[in-house]
Motif scaffolding. Sequence first.
Motif, mmCIF file in Angstrom:
data_model
loop_
_atom_site.group_PDB
_atom_site.id
_atom_site.type_symbol
_atom_site.label_atom_id
_atom_site.label_comp_id
_atom_site.label_asym_id
_atom_site.label_seq_id
_atom_site.Cartn_x
_atom_site.Cartn_y
_atom_site.Cartn_z
ATOM 1 N N SER A 1 15.860 5.323 -81.261
ATOM 2 C CA SER A 1 14.937 4.179 -81.377
ATOM 3 C C SER A 1 13.905 4.406 -82.477
ATOM 4 C CB SER A 1 14.222 3.952 -80.051
ATOM 5 O OG SER A 1 15.122 3.548 -79.061
ATOM 6 N N TYR A 2 13.328 5.615 -82.514
ATOM 7 C CA TYR A 2 12.350 5.927 -83.562
ATOM 8 C C TYR A 2 12.984 5.866 -84.944
ATOM 9 C CZ TYR A 2 8.794 7.503 -80.219
ATOM 10 O OH TYR A 2 7.858 7.567 -79.221
ATOM 11 N N LEU A 3 14.218 6.357 -85.045
ATOM 12 C CA LEU A 3 14.907 6.350 -86.328
ATOM 13 C C LEU A 3 15.194 4.918 -86.795
ATOM 14 C CD1 LEU A 3 15.847 8.506 -88.285
ATOM 15 C CD2 LEU A 3 18.105 8.374 -87.241
ATOM 16 N N LYS A 4 15.614 4.053 -85.869
ATOM 17 C CA LYS A 4 15.860 2.647 -86.205
ATOM 18 C C LYS A 4 14.585 1.967 -86.686
ATOM 19 C CE LYS A 4 19.690 1.624 -83.054
ATOM 20 N NZ LYS A 4 20.061 0.917 -81.821
ATOM 21 N N LEU A 5 13.490 2.197 -85.953
ATOM 22 C CA LEU A 5 12.216 1.581 -86.322
ATOM 23 C C LEU A 5 11.756 2.078 -87.688
ATOM 24 C CD1 LEU A 5 10.016 -0.350 -85.463
ATOM 25 C CD2 LEU A 5 8.935 1.523 -84.212
ATOM 26 N N SER A 6 11.913 3.376 -87.918
ATOM 27 C CA SER A 6 11.561 3.955 -89.211
ATOM 28 C C SER A 6 12.353 3.290 -90.331
ATOM 29 C CB SER A 6 11.834 5.453 -89.196
ATOM 30 O OG SER A 6 11.716 6.001 -90.481
ATOM 31 N N SER A 7 13.636 3.110 -90.092
ATOM 32 C CA SER A 7 14.507 2.493 -91.088
ATOM 33 C C SER A 7 14.101 1.049 -91.375
ATOM 34 C CB SER A 7 15.949 2.549 -90.593
ATOM 35 O OG SER A 7 16.801 1.931 -91.502
ATOM 36 N N ARG A 8 13.775 0.318 -90.329
ATOM 37 C CA ARG A 8 13.361 -1.089 -90.517
ATOM 38 C C ARG A 8 12.062 -1.176 -91.301
ATOM 39 N NH1 ARG A 8 14.658 -2.776 -84.352
ATOM 40 N NH2 ARG A 8 16.901 -2.995 -84.597
ATOM 41 N N ILE A 9 11.103 -0.309 -90.960
ATOM 42 C CA ILE A 9 9.812 -0.321 -91.676
ATOM 43 C C ILE A 9 10.034 0.050 -93.136
ATOM 44 C CG2 ILE A 9 7.586 0.854 -91.885
ATOM 45 C CD1 ILE A 9 7.463 0.906 -88.835
ATOM 46 N N GLU A 10 10.917 1.010 -93.382
ATOM 47 C CA GLU A 10 11.209 1.413 -94.753
ATOM 48 C C GLU A 10 11.823 0.258 -95.545
ATOM 49 O OE1 GLU A 10 13.595 5.090 -96.665
ATOM 50 O OE2 GLU A 10 12.341 5.518 -94.919
ATOM 51 N N ALA A 11 12.699 -0.513 -94.902
ATOM 52 C CA ALA A 11 13.317 -1.662 -95.569
ATOM 53 C C ALA A 11 12.265 -2.710 -95.925
ATOM 54 C CB ALA A 11 14.392 -2.272 -94.676
ATOM 55 N N VAL A 12 11.355 -2.979 -95.001
ATOM 56 C CA VAL A 12 10.294 -3.958 -95.271
ATOM 57 C C VAL A 12 9.370 -3.439 -96.362
ATOM 58 C CG1 VAL A 12 8.284 -5.129 -94.278
ATOM 59 C CG2 VAL A 12 10.397 -4.985 -92.968
ATOM 60 N N SER A 13 9.069 -2.144 -96.335
ATOM 61 C CA SER A 13 8.178 -1.593 -97.362
ATOM 62 C C SER A 13 8.824 -1.684 -98.745
ATOM 63 C CB SER A 13 7.770 -0.154 -97.040
ATOM 64 O OG SER A 13 8.804 0.747 -97.291
ATOM 65 N N ALA A 14 10.141 -1.568 -98.802
ATOM 66 C CA ALA A 14 10.827 -1.724 -100.088
ATOM 67 C C ALA A 14 10.657 -3.155 -100.604
ATOM 68 C CB ALA A 14 12.303 -1.391 -99.943
ATOM 69 N N ARG A 15 10.732 -4.123 -99.697
ATOM 70 C CA ARG A 15 10.526 -5.522 -100.111
ATOM 71 C C ARG A 15 9.086 -5.742 -100.572
ATOM 72 N NH1 ARG A 15 13.611 -7.694 -95.056
ATOM 73 N NH2 ARG A 15 15.742 -7.625 -95.814
ATOM 74 N N VAL A 16 8.137 -5.164 -99.856
ATOM 75 C CA VAL A 16 6.718 -5.302 -100.234
ATOM 76 C C VAL A 16 6.491 -4.654 -101.593
ATOM 77 C CG1 VAL A 16 4.360 -4.587 -99.665
ATOM 78 C CG2 VAL A 16 5.850 -5.476 -97.871
ATOM 79 N N GLU A 17 7.113 -3.489 -101.803
ATOM 80 C CA GLU A 17 6.954 -2.800 -103.089
ATOM 81 C C GLU A 17 7.492 -3.666 -104.232
ATOM 82 O OE1 GLU A 17 7.592 1.621 -104.992
ATOM 83 O OE2 GLU A 17 8.783 1.057 -103.233
ATOM 84 N N THR A 18 8.623 -4.310 -104.004
ATOM 85 C CA THR A 18 9.184 -5.202 -105.014
ATOM 86 C C THR A 18 8.220 -6.347 -105.306
ATOM 87 O OG1 THR A 18 11.431 -4.679 -104.296
ATOM 88 C CG2 THR A 18 11.147 -6.695 -105.559
ATOM 89 N N ALA A 19 7.624 -6.899 -104.258
ATOM 90 C CA ALA A 19 6.668 -8.001 -104.439
ATOM 91 C C ALA A 19 5.445 -7.536 -105.229
ATOM 92 C CB ALA A 19 6.235 -8.545 -103.075
ATOM 93 N N VAL A 20 4.935 -6.347 -104.920
ATOM 94 C CA VAL A 20 3.767 -5.811 -105.645
ATOM 95 C C VAL A 20 4.107 -5.619 -107.117
ATOM 96 C CG1 VAL A 20 2.311 -3.750 -105.898
ATOM 97 C CG2 VAL A 20 2.677 -4.729 -103.638
#
Length: 119
Positions: free
Chosen positions: A73-92
């Motif tokens: 569960s922790y690994l899945k959540l980590s992966s999801r947050i990392e995916a969203v952070s990649a999108r945020v980084e692209t937006a920045v």
Amino acid sequence: HFHQAVSAMSRKMEETLFNMKFASKQLARISKKCEKKEATLKKKTAEAIRKGNMDVAKEYASSAIREKSQALSYLKLSSRIEAVSARVETAVRMNGLTRAMGGIVQGMDTVLETMDINK
């Protein structure tokens, strides 16, 4: 006034991005800890079975299963947050690029005004 608001928003986005990456790494570390606990509990389970303590072995086994599912569960959540952070980084990055292009276009307008186009 507008540029100050945009740069403040950009700083806030970068701060959010940092926090997201940090949270992702933290969750990945917690997942690793759970995996280590699971391995320890598996060893304890095997030891209890060897000694013939089946009730104790069952407790260790159920704890090991719980730790494994928590790690996942922790690994899945980590992966999801990392995916969203990649999108945020692209937006920045795109926001910064857009602002830079705006500055270039303004500079080109100034140059074009001073040039004699008929030549």
